[in-house]
Design an enzyme around this catalytic site. Structure first.
Site, PDB file in Angstrom:
ATOM      1  N   GLU A  47       0.878  -3.308  24.371  1.00 58.75           N
ATOM      2  CA  GLU A  47       1.268  -2.393  23.143  1.00 58.75           C
ATOM      3  C   GLU A  47       1.929  -1.160  23.814  1.00 58.75           C
ATOM      4  O   GLU A  47       1.457  -0.805  24.891  1.00 58.75           O
ATOM      5  CB  GLU A  47      -0.138  -1.641  22.688  1.00 58.75           C
ATOM      6  CG  GLU A  47       0.019  -0.818  21.401  1.00 58.75           C
ATOM      7  CD  GLU A  47      -1.187   0.011  21.024  1.00 58.75           C
ATOM      8  OE1 GLU A  47      -1.154   0.584  19.953  1.00 58.75           O
ATOM      9  OE2 GLU A  47      -2.429  -0.341  21.681  1.00 58.75           O
ATOM     10  N   LYS A 129       3.177  -0.011  13.785  1.00 59.07           N
ATOM     11  CA  LYS A 129       1.658   0.179  13.532  1.00 59.07           C
ATOM     12  C   LYS A 129       1.564   0.912  12.061  1.00 59.07           C
ATOM     13  O   LYS A 129       2.071   1.957  11.984  1.00 59.07           O
ATOM     14  CB  LYS A 129       0.902   0.648  14.501  1.00 59.07           C
ATOM     15  CG  LYS A 129      -0.431   0.679  14.473  1.00 59.07           C
ATOM     16  CD  LYS A 129      -1.120   1.435  16.031  1.00 59.07           C
ATOM     17  CE  LYS A 129      -2.602   0.957  16.228  1.00 59.07           C
ATOM     18  NZ  LYS A 129      -3.065   1.637  17.463  1.00 59.07           N
ATOM     19  N   CYS A 163      -3.497  -3.523  18.486  1.00 59.39           N
ATOM     20  CA  CYS A 163      -4.838  -2.687  18.758  1.00 59.39           C
ATOM     21  C   CYS A 163      -5.793  -2.851  17.768  1.00 59.39           C
ATOM     22  O   CYS A 163      -6.193  -3.589  17.281  1.00 59.39           O
ATOM     23  CB  CYS A 163      -4.410  -1.105  19.310  1.00 59.39           C
ATOM     24  SG  CYS A 163      -5.870  -0.539  20.622  1.00 59.39           S
TER      25      CYS A 163
END
Length: 346
Positions: A47, A129, A163
């Site tokens: 990430e 995200k 995540c």
């Protein structure tokens, strides 16, 4: 019955260069070269690996984050730029699908962004995200659902989440409903110590089972010197150790090779797509096991626009190369460890 593809995939556990984007890019390109020597066709990096995950935001109070946050702005990745062109060129050279996380700079904002390059070098997915987690909200803006899509690649249908997006069941379901065959998961590495790796293992294995797909999970790694450079506080340093879990999971929820929890390197395994049908024959969450007349998902996949009516092309002050002209990719390092690959038996 037609032949099922077998794809060799790699999950990378690696430390960034905390000083520069150019240094981290060099490590990415070198790792692609090393993986290619093992016949890898798909490689997944951690990430926001480029230039580095903002670990400072987890251990510093907001009032103290200004200098590091501004430095991240200066090193962040613009899409497209010389940085993305270098990765695309390497993907094409090595005939490899490459998934990498970046801190994306879009004018005055940063985003947690996942990039997927096909083996042709083409960028086939850029997604942000949707909700930065906890301390991350001080660093990144919010993405939208336009990136919640599965893309066709040379190795199959790929979906990706970053995540704790894996704790958003509707986000996961949106990818499942698009019939992803390989799910690329990315985590920053340890943030709260060993329990982080344990929770990660549960999360990625559950998604593999529920989606009936393979999961390639990559986590970042910090050296002891890097941990000490991020924070001098021994209590805070503990959070940055022993929470990694780089893994490759089958549609049956099994580890195909032992996970990597310490050090830098990569693991790889052969993904036999017969296992997808084997799992979905028993339980297809978005097919014969679904009840759409009872439960369904509504998704707004439009790109978020802050102002309506602006021209399509708006000048981008930062759409320039962030690399020195002399950058040449560097030399390959020698400390990468490889776990043995496996093939799924008949």
């Amino acid at each position: 019955m037609s032949d099922y593809p077998i794809v060799r995939a790699a999950a990378v556990q690696i430390s960034p260069d905390l000083e520069s984007l150019a240094g981290t890019l060099r490590k990415v390109l070198n790792m692609i070269d090393e993986a290619a020597e093992s016949g890898v066709e798909l490689i997944v990096f951690p990430e926001t690996f480029m230039p580095y995950y903002p670990y400072f935001s987890f251990v510093l109070p907001p009032v103290s984050q200004g200098p590091e946050h501004l430095r991240l702005y200066q090193e962040a990745v613009v899409v497209p730029s010389a940085t993305t062109e270098a990765i695309g060129h390497k993907a094409k050279e090595r005939q490899m699908v490459v998934v990498v996380g970046v801190n994306e700079r879009d004018n005055g904002s940063l985003y947690n962004t996942q990039l997927v390059f096909d083996k042709t070098g083409e960028l086939i997915l850029k997604r942000r995200k949707i909700t930065p987690t906890y301390h991350e909200r001080m660093i990144w803006g919010q993405g939208d659902a336009s990136g919640l899509k599965v893309v066709d690649s040379a190795v199959g249908r790929i979906g990706a989440l970053a995540c704790w997006e894996h704790y958003n069941p509707l986000a996961r379901y949106s990818l499942m409903a698009q019939h992803e065959q390989i799910h690329c998961a990315q985590f920053p590495g340890s943030l709260v110590g060993p329990i982080f790796g344990e929770q990660m293992d549960v999360t990625i294995r559950h998604h593999a089972l529920e989606s009936g797909c393979f999961v390639i999970n990559s986590t970042g790694w910090l050296t002891e010197a890097q941990i000490q450079s991020i924070t001098p506080d021994p209590a805070m340093q503990k959070a940055l150790r022993d929470g990694c879990n780089t893994a490759i999971i089958s549609p049956e929820g099994k580890h195909l090779v032992p996970p990597m929890t310490q050090g830098e390197g990569f693991i790889y395994a052969d993904l036999d797509f017969r296992l997808i049908d084997k799992r979905k024959r028993m339980m297809d969450s978005v097919g014969h096991y679904a009840r759409p007349e009872l439960l369904s998902l509504h998704m707004n996949a439009q790109v978020s626009r802050y102002v309506a009516g602006l021209p399509e092309s708006v000048p981008d002050t930062f759409r320039t190369s962030v690399l020195p002209e002399s950058f040449n990719g560097g030399e390959s390092h020698d400390d990468t460890t490889q776990n043995e690959s496996i093939s799924i038996p008949n």
